[in-house]
Motif scaffolding. Sequence first.
Motif, PDB file in Angstrom:
ATOM      1  N   THR A 180      31.371  -3.237   3.128  1.00  0.00           N
ATOM      2  CA  THR A 180      30.263  -3.194   4.077  1.00  0.00           C
ATOM      3  C   THR A 180      30.029  -1.761   4.516  1.00  0.00           C
ATOM      4  O   THR A 180      30.743  -0.839   4.107  1.00  0.00           O
ATOM      5  N   ASN A 210      36.028 -10.073   0.717  1.00  0.00           N
ATOM      6  CA  ASN A 210      34.598  -9.774   0.795  1.00  0.00           C
ATOM      7  C   ASN A 210      34.388  -8.844   1.986  1.00  0.00           C
ATOM      8  O   ASN A 210      33.666  -9.147   2.924  1.00  0.00           O
ATOM      9  N   ASN A 216      25.720  -6.575   1.903  1.00  0.00           N
ATOM     10  CA  ASN A 216      25.177  -7.777   1.275  1.00  0.00           C
ATOM     11  C   ASN A 216      24.822  -8.770   2.380  1.00  0.00           C
ATOM     12  O   ASN A 216      25.393  -9.846   2.494  1.00  0.00           O
ATOM     13  N   SER A 276      26.767  -8.890   8.678  1.00  0.00           N
ATOM     14  CA  SER A 276      28.024  -9.633   8.692  1.00  0.00           C
ATOM     15  C   SER A 276      28.482 -10.020  10.094  1.00  0.00           C
ATOM     16  O   SER A 276      28.243  -9.297  11.061  1.00  0.00           O
TER      17      SER A 276
END
Length: 340
Positions: A253, A250, A273, A276
Amino acid sequence: MQKGKLLGWMLAAVLLSACKKSDDTEDENNGNWKELPEMSASPRSEAVAFVIGDTAYVGTGFDGEKQLRDFWKYNPANGWSQSASLPAAAAARSSATAFVIDKNAYVGTGFDGKVRLNDFWSYHPDKGYWEKKAPLVGPDPSINLARRDAVSFTVNGKGYVATGSDGSGTKDVWMYDPLADKWIARQSFGGSKRTEAVAFVLGKNAYIVTGTNNSELKNDLWMYDADSDNWTQKNKIANVSDDSFDDDYNIVTTQAVAFTVNNRAYVVTGTGNGVSKATWEYDGVSDRWTQVRDFEGAARYGAVSFVLGGKGHVASGRTGSLQLDDIYLFEPNATYNEND
């Protein structure tokens, strides 16, 4: 032993084992973040950072109201102190880029609040002054190469500037020869156009990863061989294969930071998303990523990073509209310490 007592003992053993596993997980040697004294500079995001010798320099950026030209230097023994600002002839700026060749730093491109820039300035720490260098121009000076949010790196004594935004994403690559004070076109980036990516160097190879183009977060990773002027695609940074190695990836970014310690690269923070705090470690030999200890400061994007004493550092940035001036040190393979 009675049945009731046996069940009770077994349950206690299971709970003890679970607690021990949790403690072991918490103490795994997957890195430790340590907060350092905050920057003496004003809070900012979209700054640049570079290291010369045992000193790191952080400067330019955006303080929430205006672009900046000041620079500050950091040495673990002496803390923070002010360094020479960009000269008056150089526009204050954010979203610039920087690289180091030998013992001189080069800072250029960026955004002055109105227009994108293509100028470059070299800092000589031994003399404490900035010198104007050739702007980022190609063989045809009528073609505007000004940009913001580019990446840069140094390989074989040459500086490189790649990608960024000239109004939309770009993928061109330019090499700077410090002896000739000249920019030379190199093979365009192997992936699609992008801005707000990160770059890092492992051995003699440079890598570009993350970023965005047309509001789409990019999931590809590319390696650059400067000797052959060739780009090679590596495994993607999202769960897109049929193999299991990327099941937990994941990493996608933008506006993250990257640094290299002990022949491992680290990509930290960013947004996409959500904002982070993740820290991802990359092994260039195996072409695999491992998630290690999360960044322990506030989740952020638009920060800077640098390496001093074999330890990564992440400083400044923003979370929402709040500009930051804190700094954290990362020790790979260290045991987690919740008290620092």
